[in-house]
Design a protein around this motif. Structure first.
Motif, PDB file in Angstrom:
ATOM      1  N   LYS A  15      -3.236  -4.386  -2.124  1.00 26.31           N
ATOM      2  CA  LYS A  15      -2.489  -4.462  -3.385  1.00 26.31           C
ATOM      3  C   LYS A  15      -1.699  -5.776  -3.496  1.00 26.31           C
ATOM      4  CE  LYS A  15      -0.592  -0.681  -4.775  1.00 26.31           C
ATOM      5  NZ  LYS A  15       0.350   0.462  -4.911  1.00 26.31           N
ATOM      6  N   ILE A  16      -1.039  -6.161  -2.408  1.00 26.75           N
ATOM      7  CA  ILE A  16      -0.213  -7.362  -2.517  1.00 26.75           C
ATOM      8  C   ILE A  16      -1.058  -8.631  -2.616  1.00 26.75           C
ATOM      9  CG2 ILE A  16       1.748  -6.359  -1.295  1.00 26.75           C
ATOM     10  CD1 ILE A  16       0.892  -7.868   1.181  1.00 26.75           C
ATOM     11  N   LEU A  52       4.777  -0.831   0.483  1.00 28.94           N
ATOM     12  CA  LEU A  52       4.363  -2.119  -0.062  1.00 28.94           C
ATOM     13  C   LEU A  52       5.324  -3.233   0.355  1.00 28.94           C
ATOM     14  CD1 LEU A  52       2.177  -3.330  -1.973  1.00 28.94           C
ATOM     15  CD2 LEU A  52       3.905  -3.205  -3.760  1.00 28.94           C
ATOM     16  N   TYR A  63       7.513  -2.845  -8.080  1.00 31.38           N
ATOM     17  CA  TYR A  63       6.626  -1.762  -7.674  1.00 31.38           C
ATOM     18  C   TYR A  63       7.362  -0.443  -7.445  1.00 31.38           C
ATOM     19  CZ  TYR A  63       3.098  -5.341  -6.945  1.00 31.38           C
ATOM     20  OH  TYR A  63       2.208  -6.361  -7.121  1.00 31.38           O
ATOM     21  N   SER A  86       2.044   4.755   2.139  1.00 28.42           N
ATOM     22  CA  SER A  86       2.486   4.624   0.750  1.00 28.42           C
ATOM     23  C   SER A  86       3.594   5.634   0.525  1.00 28.42           C
ATOM     24  CB  SER A  86       1.324   4.881  -0.216  1.00 28.42           C
ATOM     25  OG  SER A  86       1.749   4.746  -1.556  1.00 28.42           O
ATOM     26  N   GLN A 133      -1.841  -0.985   0.878  1.00 28.40           N
ATOM     27  CA  GLN A 133      -0.703  -1.830   0.522  1.00 28.40           C
ATOM     28  C   GLN A 133      -1.043  -3.313   0.674  1.00 28.40           C
ATOM     29  OE1 GLN A 133       1.272  -0.190  -0.912  1.00 28.40           O
ATOM     30  NE2 GLN A 133       1.791   1.746   0.051  1.00 28.40           N
TER      31      GLN A 133
END
Length: 272
Positions: A58-59, A238, A232, A37, A55
């Motif tokens: 999150k996506i 990410l 983001y 990150s 990551q």
């Protein structure tokens, strides 16, 4: 003398190894950065001590990424199916059927390959808008078949012995049955090659989906990756995670069909 002859071969192997390493490095960078990150693209190391799947989580849990993935899958597989259908039918017609203007039509069809795809974006958009297909899968899939696919299949089908076709006709088979039962089983390698090219091209297509879609629910993965920097706050980790997910499906698709790829290239590209 033998030692001197081995030196050029060794240098060639060394050059190939260096080229392979150079080509693989961006993918290693992508994978390693996707496990971090960071907002700094130069914050790179081979250490996995701080590796995290945050990551990727999150996506897949935010911002319609699964919808983008689903759209890309539908467009890519739909494009492969449509391209194979159109290319096999047209390739068989140009290779084995005798009709007036066969060679001339094929020549003009091949001439379309020298026209950059960007040139036809505007007229294609006007046609799609005229049919009210904006923000539909029809707009994303129907333009995918090209003259390149017809060329590959024609070159493969033209090598099929005409005796097989004549024997099938004597047994009462029509053109469609001949194509399905006789021709296609003999040109599977070329079909797999065309499937790979089409899938990769459809999956990575950016400009046409950007033009043909305005609703977020119809966007594909390449468009999603392009918006991650603003969505983001330029999280490089990410963005790399999204790029890794985008890269994997066509790579896996290629691995599945790899055994037929080189054979298909040889048959369709070097003959006729």
């Amino acid at each position: 003398m033998k030692g001197k002859k081995k030196i050029p071969g060794f240098l060639g192997d060394l050059l190939l190894l260096a080229t392979a390493v150079f080509c693989v490095l961006p993918f290693i960078y992508m994978i390693l950065m996707s496990l971090k990150s960071t907002v700094n693209a130069y914050d790179f190391s081979f250490s996995l001590s701080e590796a995290t799947l945050e990551q990727y989580i999150k996506i897949f849990t935010k911002n319609n990424f699964l919808q983008y993935l689903t759209n890309s899958v539908i467009v890519s597989f739909g494009g492969v199916a449509l391209t194979l259908l159109c290319s096999c039918l047209a390739g068989y017609s140009f290779a084995k059927l005798k009709f007036r203007g066969n060679d001339k039509i094929f020549f003009f069809l091949m001439m379309t390959m020298v026209v950059p795809s960007e040139v036809i974006i505007v007229p294609l958009y006007l046609i799609v808008r005229g049919f009210d297909w904006i923000n539909t899968f029809r707009a994303l899939i129907l333009p995918l078949p090209t003259a390149f696919g017809v060329f590959i299949m024609r070159q493969a089908i033209i090598e099929v012995p005409k005796e097989l076709i004549e024997s099938a006709k004597l047994d009462g088979a029509g053109d469609m049955k001949i194509l399905w039962r006789v021709i296609l089983p003999l040109v599977k390698s070329s079909m797999m090659t065309l499937a790979i090219f089409t899938f990769v091209g459809a999956w990575n297509n950016f400009i046409w989906p950007l033009v043909a879609t305005t609703e977020d629910s119809m966007r594909t993965l390449p468009l999603a990756i392009s918006t991650m920097k603003t969505a983001y706050d330029s999280d490089v980790g990410l963005t790399m995670a999204g790029a890794a997910v985008t890269f994997l499906p066509p790579f896996i698709f290629y691995l599945i069909l790899q055994s037929k790829f080189e054979e298909g290239i040889t048959i369709s590209g070097m003959k006729g």
